[in-house]
Write a protein that holds these residues in place. Structure first.
Motif, mmCIF file in Angstrom:
data_model
loop_
_atom_site.group_PDB
_atom_site.id
_atom_site.type_symbol
_atom_site.label_atom_id
_atom_site.label_comp_id
_atom_site.label_asym_id
_atom_site.label_seq_id
_atom_site.Cartn_x
_atom_site.Cartn_y
_atom_site.Cartn_z
ATOM 1 N N SER A 25 68.186 -52.432 -31.430
ATOM 2 C CA SER A 25 67.291 -51.352 -30.969
ATOM 3 C C SER A 25 67.995 -50.358 -30.069
ATOM 4 C CB SER A 25 66.155 -51.913 -30.126
ATOM 5 O OG SER A 25 65.560 -53.015 -30.683
ATOM 6 N N SER B 207 59.579 -54.978 -34.193
ATOM 7 C CA SER B 207 60.262 -54.986 -32.907
ATOM 8 C C SER B 207 59.335 -55.544 -31.830
ATOM 9 C CB SER B 207 60.666 -53.555 -32.557
ATOM 10 O OG SER B 207 61.010 -53.462 -31.204
ATOM 11 N N VAL C 96 61.718 -60.291 -30.684
ATOM 12 C CA VAL C 96 62.366 -61.015 -31.788
ATOM 13 C C VAL C 96 63.581 -61.685 -31.140
ATOM 14 C CG1 VAL C 96 63.514 -60.835 -34.029
ATOM 15 C CG2 VAL C 96 61.581 -59.324 -33.493
ATOM 16 N N ASN D 265 61.025 -41.785 -31.145
ATOM 17 C CA ASN D 265 60.209 -42.634 -30.285
ATOM 18 C C ASN D 265 59.192 -41.729 -29.604
ATOM 19 O OD1 ASN D 265 59.104 -44.262 -28.359
ATOM 20 N ND2 ASN D 265 61.042 -44.949 -27.485
ATOM 21 N N ASN E 199 57.171 -50.151 -30.046
ATOM 22 C CA ASN E 199 57.877 -49.899 -28.813
ATOM 23 C C ASN E 199 57.245 -50.749 -27.707
ATOM 24 O OD1 ASN E 199 59.622 -48.710 -27.075
ATOM 25 N ND2 ASN E 199 58.602 -46.734 -27.032
ATOM 26 N N LEU F 196 54.843 -61.498 -26.626
ATOM 27 C CA LEU F 196 54.735 -60.200 -27.301
ATOM 28 C C LEU F 196 54.914 -60.347 -28.820
ATOM 29 C CD1 LEU F 196 54.525 -57.133 -26.647
ATOM 30 C CD2 LEU F 196 57.012 -57.079 -26.627
ATOM 31 N N SER G 77 65.941 -57.329 -26.325
ATOM 32 C CA SER G 77 65.931 -58.255 -25.175
ATOM 33 C C SER G 77 66.810 -59.477 -25.419
ATOM 34 C CB SER G 77 64.501 -58.718 -24.865
ATOM 35 O OG SER G 77 63.754 -57.657 -24.352
ATOM 36 N N LYS H 288 61.746 -55.561 -17.511
ATOM 37 C CA LYS H 288 62.294 -54.674 -18.545
ATOM 38 C C LYS H 288 62.387 -55.406 -19.877
ATOM 39 C CE LYS H 288 64.875 -51.380 -15.777
ATOM 40 N NZ LYS H 288 64.714 -51.965 -14.429
ATOM 41 N N LEU H 289 62.690 -56.700 -19.819
ATOM 42 C CA LEU H 289 62.853 -57.441 -21.071
ATOM 43 C C LEU H 289 61.520 -58.040 -21.508
ATOM 44 C CD1 LEU H 289 66.321 -59.157 -20.484
ATOM 45 C CD2 LEU H 289 65.802 -56.862 -21.313
ATOM 46 N N SER H 290 61.397 -58.235 -22.811
ATOM 47 C CA SER H 290 60.123 -58.718 -23.368
ATOM 48 C C SER H 290 59.954 -60.203 -23.121
ATOM 49 C CB SER H 290 60.116 -58.506 -24.884
ATOM 50 O OG SER H 290 60.327 -57.168 -25.176
ATOM 51 N N LYS I 46 58.880 -44.466 -34.389
ATOM 52 C CA LYS I 46 58.744 -45.653 -33.537
ATOM 53 C C LYS I 46 57.527 -45.454 -32.644
ATOM 54 C CE LYS I 46 61.305 -48.411 -30.146
ATOM 55 N NZ LYS I 46 62.597 -48.581 -29.449
ATOM 56 N N GLN J 131 64.125 -55.384 -35.357
ATOM 57 C CA GLN J 131 64.964 -54.741 -34.341
ATOM 58 C C GLN J 131 65.061 -55.692 -33.167
ATOM 59 O OE1 GLN J 131 64.225 -50.713 -33.148
ATOM 60 N NE2 GLN J 131 64.635 -49.915 -35.186
ATOM 61 N N TYR K 88 70.326 -58.656 -24.648
ATOM 62 C CA TYR K 88 70.545 -58.567 -23.197
ATOM 63 C C TYR K 88 70.662 -59.973 -22.601
ATOM 64 C CZ TYR K 88 69.947 -53.549 -22.400
ATOM 65 O OH TYR K 88 70.128 -52.191 -22.351
HETATM 66 C C1 LIG Z 1 67.097 -51.638 -20.911
HETATM 67 C C2 LIG Z 1 66.328 -51.059 -22.073
HETATM 68 C C3 LIG Z 1 66.548 -49.739 -22.466
HETATM 69 C C4 LIG Z 1 65.810 -49.185 -23.523
HETATM 70 N N1 LIG Z 1 66.037 -47.894 -23.916
HETATM 71 C C5 LIG Z 1 65.368 -47.387 -24.978
HETATM 72 C C6 LIG Z 1 65.630 -46.077 -25.442
HETATM 73 O O1 LIG Z 1 66.468 -45.345 -24.931
HETATM 74 N N2 LIG Z 1 64.920 -45.631 -26.518
HETATM 75 C C7 LIG Z 1 63.991 -46.414 -27.158
HETATM 76 O O2 LIG Z 1 63.406 -45.964 -28.161
HETATM 77 N N3 LIG Z 1 63.717 -47.662 -26.735
HETATM 78 C C8 LIG Z 1 64.384 -48.164 -25.670
HETATM 79 N N4 LIG Z 1 64.129 -49.448 -25.263
HETATM 80 C C9 LIG Z 1 63.124 -50.242 -25.980
HETATM 81 C C10 LIG Z 1 63.796 -51.111 -27.041
HETATM 82 O O3 LIG Z 1 64.413 -50.306 -28.031
HETATM 83 C C11 LIG Z 1 62.792 -52.032 -27.737
HETATM 84 O O4 LIG Z 1 61.874 -51.255 -28.482
HETATM 85 C C12 LIG Z 1 62.007 -52.909 -26.771
HETATM 86 O O5 LIG Z 1 62.847 -53.444 -25.766
HETATM 87 C C13 LIG Z 1 61.313 -54.047 -27.511
HETATM 88 O O6 LIG Z 1 62.247 -54.865 -28.157
HETATM 89 P P1 LIG Z 1 62.702 -56.305 -27.537
HETATM 90 O O7 LIG Z 1 61.451 -57.064 -27.313
HETATM 91 O O8 LIG Z 1 63.613 -56.904 -28.567
HETATM 92 O O9 LIG Z 1 63.402 -56.011 -26.254
HETATM 93 C C14 LIG Z 1 64.855 -49.997 -24.210
HETATM 94 C C15 LIG Z 1 64.654 -51.326 -23.814
HETATM 95 C C16 LIG Z 1 65.379 -51.862 -22.762
HETATM 96 C C17 LIG Z 1 65.141 -53.301 -22.380
#
Ligand SMILES: Cc1cc2nc3c(=O)[nH]c(=O)nc-3n(C[C@H](O)[C@H](O)[C@H](O)COP(=O)(O)O)c2cc1C
Length: 340
Positions: free
Chosen positions: A22, A245, A248, A133, A197, A222, A269, A216-218, A170, A266, A272
Motif C-alpha cells: 500500500s 485493504s 491483511v 485516495n 482506506n 478491521l 501495517s 497508525k497501524l491497523s 481508493k 494491499q 511495518y
Molecule cells: C504510516 C502510514 C502512512 C500511510 N500513508 C498513506 C498515503 O500516503 N496514502 C494512502 O493512500 N494511504 C496511506 N496509508 C494507508 C495505507 O495505504 C493503508 O490503506 C492502511 O494502512 C490500511 O492498510 P493496513 O491495515 O494493511 O495498514 C498510510 C498508512 C500508514 C500506516
C-alpha cells in the motif's frame, strides 16, 4: 504435487501474485521499493502526493493563493513549501528505471480542481497506474445527499480525461450507498477499487486531558469488518477488480480475501510490524494452501465464498445479524448471574 500459478490481472496490470504494498512510508524511496520487490511484492503504490501539494506547485494555477489564504497556518505552509511535483515525477522515473514490478502513483485528493491535470505528468513519467485516495470528510449541516459520491465520480472522470493508464479509486468504508458508488465507478471506467482506506482515528491520552491521534497501524478486527463489504461488493459487482485493504496481516488473510472475492490484497501495517521479509512467508502460505486444496490458479477459488446473490440482500444481512447475536448467551459458558 501440482505446481501453482499465483499470477493475477488487477486493474489492467499483470501481477506475479496478489500482494501489493500500500501507499505509505514503506514506498517513499527507491531503496525501500527495491527491497519490497526483492521480497516478492507484486506491485507497489507510491506514497501519496497531496492535491494541496500539486495545487501549490503548479505555477499556472491561480488557486495557489487561495489555498495559502485559506490555510494561514505555519505547519501547513511548511508542509506545502518544497517542490513536490518535480521530486515525485523523478521518483517515478527512477523507480521505472530500476525495478520491474508495476509502479502505481497515488494522489490524495478531495476536490475536482485543476490538480487533476497533473495526472498526465504521472503517466508521462512512466507510472503504470494511478490510485486516487479520495479523502473527504463532510461536516456540512445542510448537506445535499449524494454530494460526496458525486465528487468522487467527478474526480474519477476528470483524471480519466487526462490519462490512458488505469485509474484506481481508493475509498473509505463510510458510505450509505457503497454498492451504488462502486457501480458508478465501474460504469465510469475505474480500473480497480481499493477497499478500504483506514480512517484517521482519535484517542484520549492517559491523563484524559488531550485528544491525540489514534494508532497508525491497523488492528486485527478491521479485517473482518471490511470482509463483510468485500463479500457483498464482489457478489453484486463480479467484474469489479477489488484490492482488499485493511489488516491483511498474513497469508491466511490473503486466502480469505481472495475467497471472498478480492483480486489482490494491499498490505501495509503487517510490513511495518514484521518487515519485508515477511512477504515470502505470506506467499508460501498462499501456495501451500493452493496445493493442499488442489487449486492451480487464483481464479479457480476467487469469490467462491462471497455473499450469495439474493433478491433481498438487506433481509439476508439482517438475518445474519440476528443469528449471530441471538445465540451468544447459549454459546458462552458463563451463568446468567455472571453475565448480568
Ligand atoms: C504510516 C502510514 C502512512 C500511510 N500513508 C498513506 C498515503 O500516503 N496514502 C494512502 O493512500 N494511504 C496511506 N496509508 C494507508 C495505507 O495505504 C493503508 O490503506 C492502511 O494502512 C490500511 O492498510 P493496513 O491495515 O494493511 O495498514 C498510510 C498508512 C500508514 C500506516
Amino acid at each position: 504435487m501440482k505446481t501453482v500459478n499465483t499470477n493475477v490481472r488487477y486493474a489492467g496490470l499483470d501481477l506475479k501474485n496478489p500482494i501489493v504494498v500500500s501507499s505509505s512510508g514503506l514506498t517513499d524511496s527507491l531503496h525501500k521499493i527495491e527491497i519490497l520487490e526483492n521480497s516478492g511484492a507484486a506491485a507497489v503504490v507510491l506514497k501519496s502526493i497531496f492535491e494541496e501539494q500539486i495545487m501549490m506547485d503548479m505555477p499556472s494555477i491561480s488557486a495557489n493563493n487561495e489555498i495559502r489564504g485559506e490555510k494561514n497556518n505555519n505547519s501547513i505552509d511548511q508542509f506545502l513549501s518544497t517542490n513536490h511535483l518535480e521530486k515525485y515525477i523523478s521518483f517515478i522515473s527512477d523507480c521505472k528505471k530500476s525495478v520491474s514490478i508495476p509502479i502505481i502513483a497515488s494522489i490524495n485528493c478531495h476536490t475536482v480542481r485543476d490538480w487533476t491535470k497533473f495526472a498526465k505528468n504521472l503517466e508521462n513519467a512512466g507510472a503504470d497506474a494511478i490510485e486516487l485516495n479520495v479523502m473527504l470528510i463532510n461536516t456540512e449541516r445542510e448537506y445535499k445527499y449524494g454530494k460526496v459520491e458525486q465528487t468522487n465520480i467527478e474526480i474519477l472522470k476528470q483524471v480519466k480525461k487526462q490519462v490512458k493508464i488505469p485509474v484506481i479509486m481508493k475509498i473509505g468504508r463510510e458510505f450509505t450507498n457503497l454498492i451504488s458508488l462502486l457501480n458508478k465507478f465501474e460504469s465510469n471506467k475505474a480500473s480497480g477499487i481499493v477497499m478500504f482506506n483506514k480512517n484517521y482515528s482519535n484517542e484520549v491520552d492517559h491523563e484524559g486531558v488531550n485528544l491525540i491521534p489514534g494508532a497508525k497501524l491497523s488492528d486485527n478486527g478491521l479485517f473482518n469488518q471490511n470482509l463483510r463489504w468485500l463479500t457483498i461488493a464482489s457478489s453484486i459487482l463480479p467484474s469489479l477488480d477489488i484490492a482488499f485493504s485493511g489488516a491483511v496481516y498474513n497469508g491466511e488473510n490473503i486466502v480469505k480475501a481472495i475467497l471472498a472475492g478480492a483480486k489482490v490484497t494491499q498490505i501495509c501495517s503487517t510490513i511495518y510490524k514484521n518487515g519485508p521479509d515477511f512477504i515470502p512467508h505470506m506467499l508460501a502460505y498462499l501456495t501451500d494452501w493452493m496445493q493442499m486444496h488442489n487449486y492451480e490458479t487464483i481464479d479457480q477459488f476467487r469469490g467462491i465464498l462471497n455473499s450469495p446473490i439474493i433478491e433481498d440482500e438487506n433481509l439476508y444481512q439482517r438475518i445474519q445479524f440476528m443469528k449471530h447475536f441471538s445465540n451468544y448467551e447459549k454459546e458462552t459458558t458463563k451463568s446468567d448471574k455472571e453475565l448480568l
